[in-house]
Scaffold this motif. Structure first.
Motif, PDB file in Angstrom:
ATOM      1  N   THR A 210       0.862  -1.187   0.000  1.00  0.00           N
ATOM      2  CA  THR A 210       0.000   0.000   0.000  1.00  0.00           C
ATOM      3  C   THR A 210       0.898   1.236   0.000  1.00  0.00           C
ATOM      4  O   THR A 210       1.691   1.434   0.930  1.00  0.00           O
ATOM      5  CB  THR A 210      -0.919   0.032   1.230  1.00  0.00           C
ATOM      6  N   PHE A 211       0.778   2.040  -1.052  1.00  0.00           N
ATOM      7  CA  PHE A 211       1.554   3.282  -1.158  1.00  0.00           C
ATOM      8  C   PHE A 211       0.682   4.450  -0.687  1.00  0.00           C
ATOM      9  O   PHE A 211      -0.494   4.542  -1.066  1.00  0.00           O
ATOM     10  CB  PHE A 211       1.989   3.530  -2.600  1.00  0.00           C
ATOM     11  N   ILE A 230       4.355  -2.909   3.314  1.00  0.00           N
ATOM     12  CA  ILE A 230       4.492  -4.183   2.605  1.00  0.00           C
ATOM     13  C   ILE A 230       4.050  -5.303   3.544  1.00  0.00           C
ATOM     14  O   ILE A 230       4.620  -5.476   4.626  1.00  0.00           O
ATOM     15  CB  ILE A 230       5.941  -4.425   2.151  1.00  0.00           C
ATOM     16  N   GLU A 231       3.013  -6.032   3.135  1.00  0.00           N
ATOM     17  CA  GLU A 231       2.567  -7.213   3.870  1.00  0.00           C
ATOM     18  C   GLU A 231       3.127  -8.418   3.123  1.00  0.00           C
ATOM     19  O   GLU A 231       2.671  -8.746   2.032  1.00  0.00           O
ATOM     20  CB  GLU A 231       1.049  -7.243   3.942  1.00  0.00           C
ATOM     21  N   THR A 232       4.142  -9.032   3.691  1.00  0.00           N
ATOM     22  CA  THR A 232       4.941  -9.997   2.951  1.00  0.00           C
ATOM     23  C   THR A 232       4.269 -11.361   2.841  1.00  0.00           C
ATOM     24  O   THR A 232       3.358 -11.704   3.605  1.00  0.00           O
ATOM     25  CB  THR A 232       6.331 -10.187   3.595  1.00  0.00           C
ATOM     26  N   ASP A 257       8.154  -5.422  11.372  1.00  0.00           N
ATOM     27  CA  ASP A 257       7.343  -5.964  12.466  1.00  0.00           C
ATOM     28  C   ASP A 257       7.459  -5.144  13.750  1.00  0.00           C
ATOM     29  O   ASP A 257       7.512  -5.700  14.865  1.00  0.00           O
ATOM     30  CB  ASP A 257       7.745  -7.422  12.753  1.00  0.00           C
ATOM     31  N   GLY A 258       7.532  -3.825  13.605  1.00  0.00           N
ATOM     32  CA  GLY A 258       7.576  -2.962  14.784  1.00  0.00           C
ATOM     33  C   GLY A 258       8.911  -2.909  15.494  1.00  0.00           C
ATOM     34  O   GLY A 258       9.022  -2.289  16.559  1.00  0.00           O
ATOM     35  N   LYS A 259       9.934  -3.509  14.913  1.00  0.00           N
ATOM     36  CA  LYS A 259      11.254  -3.473  15.536  1.00  0.00           C
ATOM     37  C   LYS A 259      11.941  -2.137  15.250  1.00  0.00           C
ATOM     38  O   LYS A 259      11.403  -1.288  14.551  1.00  0.00           O
ATOM     39  CB  LYS A 259      12.099  -4.635  15.026  1.00  0.00           C
TER      40      LYS A 259
END
Length: 268
Positions: A210-211, A230-232, A257-259
């Motif tokens: 999603t841009f 990006i949802e991998t 992942d929020g890291k």
């Protein structure tokens, strides 16, 4: 006691500092971000070519406007040949022909031929163009562009899909729309803003992208502002932040992942 508590919390990546990603996670994300950025670039190229033509002025007779377009585009892009074609009572086309090898448009070498088809009248006008007959910087441009304006709805769009140049075994699809900004032109002389969903496929699987609010400067590869999510294919979330600080040096900020965010280079 406070030190002990903080050390315990680190194990769960809480307020004492987020857990850094592993090198393997960074390399995986970098590969996926690379494909997403190149996919966005293809959509951007298509929209820039749409921006060569002026936007229809509501209330003006269609054929009068089309006549002005053919005259104006030759002034804007000296190497292009523009001709008007009447198709039926409600449809006219502007056909653009770019010569081989020497026609520059916004810093890109363009060749080939495409018809921009105007359909409608003074209260509602729709434009569409199939750009598959064009080659940009040595690669076929696989995209359609268009807009609907006047009346209740106004939207400017592109559907770009195909194989990614220079990325063997990779493909993409982007459904982009031009960002409508208050007080700013839809197609500025130096910048373009667009967003929308997309999909990229490669050796690592198929990712959803999603841009949001990608802002490009003419002649630059990376957007200077905006985000991508990006949802991998492996179930991870990679957030990409484009900033004016990093775009000039060819880098983006990536959060996996929020890291803890990391900065990675993107090669054109």
């Amino acid at each position: 006691m406070r030190i002990r508590a903080c050390l315990a919390l680190v194990l769960f990546a809480t307020a004492c500092g987020r857990e850094p990603p592993t090198q393997e996670e960074i390399e995986d994300a970098k590969s996926r971000v690379d494909l997403a950025v190149h996919a966005a670039h293809q959509a951007r190229l298509a929209l820039e070519l749409l921006g060569v033509l002026p936007v229809y002025t509501c209330g003006e007779p269609r054929r009068t406007f089309v006549g002005k377009v053919t005259e104006g585009v030759r002034v804007k892009v000296a190497c292009v040949t523009a001709t008007a074609e009447a198709q039926d009572a409600s449809t006219d086309a502007v056909v653009l022909s770019f010569p081989e090898g020497s026609c520059s448009v916004n810093g890109h070498t363009v060749s080939g031929r495409s018809a921009f088809v105007y359909h409608g009248g003074e209260e509602r006008m729709d434009l569409s163009a199939d750009l598959n007959g064009l080659t940009v910087d040595g690669h076929a441009l696989q995209a359609r562009v268009g807009y609907g304006t006047c009346g209740d709805e106004k939207r400017f769009w592109t559907t770009a899909a195909g194989t990614l140049p220079g990325r063997t075994g990779s493909s993409y699809r982007v459904d982009g729309r031009v960002g409508l900004r208050d007080g700013a032109p839809l197609f500025g002389s130096t910048s373009l803003v667009f967003d929308g969903p997309g999909e990229v496929s490669g050796p690592l699987g198929t990712d959803r992208v999603t841009f949001t609010g990608l802002e490009y400067e003419v002649g630059e590869f990376l957007p200077k502002k905006g985000q991508a999510l990006i949802e991998t294919a492996r179930g991870h979330r990679v957030k990409v932040d484009f900033s004016e600080v990093l775009w000039r040096v060819g880098k983006v900020e990536v959060e996996i992942d929020g890291k803890e965010p990391v900065t990675v280079p993107i090669v054109r």
